[in-house]
Design an enzyme around this catalytic site. Structure first.
Site, PDB file in Angstrom:
ATOM      1  N   HIS A  22       0.845  -1.209   0.000  1.00 17.61           N
ATOM      2  CA  HIS A  22       0.000   0.000   0.000  1.00 17.61           C
ATOM      3  C   HIS A  22       0.874   1.251   0.000  1.00 17.61           C
ATOM      4  O   HIS A  22       0.622   2.204  -0.733  1.00 17.61           O
ATOM      5  CB  HIS A  22      -0.864   0.068   1.269  1.00 17.61           C
ATOM      6  CG  HIS A  22      -1.911  -0.993   1.396  1.00 17.61           C
ATOM      7  ND1 HIS A  22      -2.100  -1.717   2.543  1.00 17.61           N
ATOM      8  CD2 HIS A  22      -2.848  -1.432   0.516  1.00 17.61           C
ATOM      9  CE1 HIS A  22      -3.106  -2.557   2.374  1.00 17.61           C
ATOM     10  NE2 HIS A  22      -3.571  -2.421   1.152  1.00 17.61           N
ATOM     11  N   LYS A  46     -16.984  -6.348   7.198  1.00 15.84           N
ATOM     12  CA  LYS A  46     -15.938  -7.166   7.816  1.00 15.84           C
ATOM     13  C   LYS A  46     -15.670  -6.666   9.242  1.00 15.84           C
ATOM     14  O   LYS A  46     -15.799  -5.481   9.520  1.00 15.84           O
ATOM     15  CB  LYS A  46     -14.617  -7.020   7.035  1.00 15.84           C
ATOM     16  CG  LYS A  46     -14.668  -7.453   5.597  1.00 15.84           C
ATOM     17  CD  LYS A  46     -13.290  -7.191   4.975  1.00 15.84           C
ATOM     18  CE  LYS A  46     -13.363  -6.867   3.509  1.00 15.84           C
ATOM     19  NZ  LYS A  46     -12.160  -6.215   2.994  1.00 15.84           N
ATOM     20  N   ARG A  95      -1.985  -6.000  -8.043  1.00 12.64           N
ATOM     21  CA  ARG A  95      -0.891  -6.924  -7.733  1.00 12.64           C
ATOM     22  C   ARG A  95      -0.729  -7.996  -8.796  1.00 12.64           C
ATOM     23  O   ARG A  95       0.364  -8.347  -9.179  1.00 12.64           O
ATOM     24  CB  ARG A  95      -1.164  -7.618  -6.391  1.00 12.64           C
ATOM     25  CG  ARG A  95      -0.900  -6.762  -5.190  1.00 12.64           C
ATOM     26  CD  ARG A  95      -1.435  -7.408  -3.964  1.00 12.64           C
ATOM     27  NE  ARG A  95      -2.877  -7.601  -4.101  1.00 12.64           N
ATOM     28  CZ  ARG A  95      -3.700  -7.862  -3.112  1.00 12.64           C
ATOM     29  NH1 ARG A  95      -3.224  -8.014  -1.900  1.00 12.64           N
ATOM     30  NH2 ARG A  95      -4.989  -7.989  -3.302  1.00 12.64           N
ATOM     31  N   SER A 133      -3.055  -7.509   3.372  1.00 11.13           N
ATOM     32  CA  SER A 133      -3.271  -7.277   4.801  1.00 11.13           C
ATOM     33  C   SER A 133      -3.640  -8.585   5.501  1.00 11.13           C
ATOM     34  O   SER A 133      -3.206  -8.832   6.628  1.00 11.13           O
ATOM     35  CB  SER A 133      -4.384  -6.259   5.011  1.00 11.13           C
ATOM     36  OG  SER A 133      -4.021  -5.027   4.451  1.00 11.13           O
TER      37      SER A 133
HETATM   38  O1  PNS Z   1      -8.889  -2.551   0.278  1.00  8.02           O
HETATM   39  P1  PNS Z   1     -10.183  -2.985  -0.370  1.00  8.02           P
HETATM   40  O2  PNS Z   1     -11.019  -3.768   0.607  1.00  8.02           O
HETATM   41  O3  PNS Z   1      -9.957  -3.698  -1.673  1.00  8.02           O
HETATM   42  O4  PNS Z   1     -10.978  -1.630  -0.718  1.00  8.02           O
HETATM   43  C1  PNS Z   1     -12.228  -1.682  -1.367  1.00  8.02           C
HETATM   44  C2  PNS Z   1     -12.865  -0.291  -1.460  1.00  8.02           C
HETATM   45  C3  PNS Z   1     -12.950   0.368  -0.109  1.00  8.02           C
HETATM   46  C4  PNS Z   1     -12.057   0.567  -2.406  1.00  8.02           C
HETATM   47  C5  PNS Z   1     -14.297  -0.517  -2.060  1.00  8.02           C
HETATM   48  O5  PNS Z   1     -14.969  -1.496  -1.316  1.00  8.02           O
HETATM   49  C6  PNS Z   1     -15.155   0.751  -2.088  1.00  8.02           C
HETATM   50  O6  PNS Z   1     -14.893   1.668  -2.841  1.00  8.02           O
HETATM   51  N1  PNS Z   1     -16.196   0.773  -1.258  1.00  8.02           N
HETATM   52  C7  PNS Z   1     -17.080   1.896  -1.104  1.00  8.02           C
HETATM   53  C8  PNS Z   1     -18.494   1.558  -1.552  1.00  8.02           C
HETATM   54  C9  PNS Z   1     -18.662   1.805  -3.026  1.00  8.02           C
HETATM   55  O7  PNS Z   1     -18.440   2.871  -3.547  1.00  8.02           O
HETATM   56  N2  PNS Z   1     -19.086   0.754  -3.759  1.00  8.02           N
HETATM   57  C10 PNS Z   1     -19.367   0.851  -5.190  1.00  8.02           C
HETATM   58  C11 PNS Z   1     -18.123   0.698  -6.024  1.00  8.02           C
HETATM   59  S1  PNS Z   1     -17.939  -0.972  -6.441  1.00  8.02           S
END
Ligand code: PNS
Length: 173
Positions: A22, A46, A95, A133
């Site tokens: 990150h 989660k 990744r 993570s």
């Molecule tokens: O580190 P992660 O868990 O891959 O991050 C995921 C994240 C936070 C970027 C994604 O879940 C997100 O943008 N969530 C906010 C809700 C949202 O906007 N959802 C619609 C887009 S798919």
């Protein structure tokens, strides 16, 4: 067109906890944009290891030499948050091929919701391609060495939280 418009970007994620992978993406993004918001999703279903406040503090600690990096929590849709911040760019690290399908789906959803916002993908440095993570938490749980996986400033916080501490010895279970 003038040059007075700030380019604001968002690096969103769970960051539970922030890894060297990150941090690599955050640093590289900080070199490309005027302002970078590292934005932690706070309404995840989660059950996280670190609270959003703790994650904010950990990321602030490891990004303090980058004055254009700001760390915040957000709830709700990422594009709504991005609009609120005046950000036209979302930056994600990729990744491996395994990340692609999910990221592709998210970026197309975000594009449909907010056509003016672009998602950029940065390829993770090869040395961090294996990192996640969850893997950090798994290794630390069994008292493994996480010193190559996370910034050294936060190793103790993770070990304290998980209860596993690497002592330099091989564990004979
Ligand atoms: O580190 P992660 O868990 O891959 O991050 C995921 C994240 C936070 C970027 C994604 O879940 C997100 O943008 N969530 C906010 C809700 C949202 O906007 N959802 C619609 C887009 S798919």
């Amino acid at each position: 067109m003038g040059f007075d418009t700030m380019n604001v970007s968002i690096v969103p994620g769970s960051f539970d906890p922030v890894t060297n992978g990150h941090l690599d993406i955050i640093k590289r993004t900080a070199q490309l944009f005027d302002v970078v918001y590292v934005s932690i999703l706070s309404n995840s279903t989660k059950s996280p290891l670190f609270s959003v406040e703790e994650r904010i503090e950990l990321i602030q600690r490891v990004t303090k030499e980058f004055p254009n990096v700001k760390v915040e929590g957000f709830a709700g849709l990422l594009v709504d948050y991005a609009r609120q911040k005046g950000a036209k760019f979302i930056v994600k690290g990729l990744r491996a091929v395994t990340d692609f399908e999910y990221e592709f789906q998210m970026s197309l959803t975000n594009k449909q919701l907010a056509p003016e916002i672009e998602t950029f993908f940065i390829t993770t440095s090869s040395k961090y391609a294996y990192l996640s993570s969850s893997l950090v938490k798994e290794v630390s749980k069994y008292c493994g060495d996480i010193s190559q996986m996370v910034p050294h400033e936060i190793i103790e916080d993770i070990e304290r939280k998980i209860g596993g501490r690497y002592d330099g010895n091989f564990k004979d279970y």
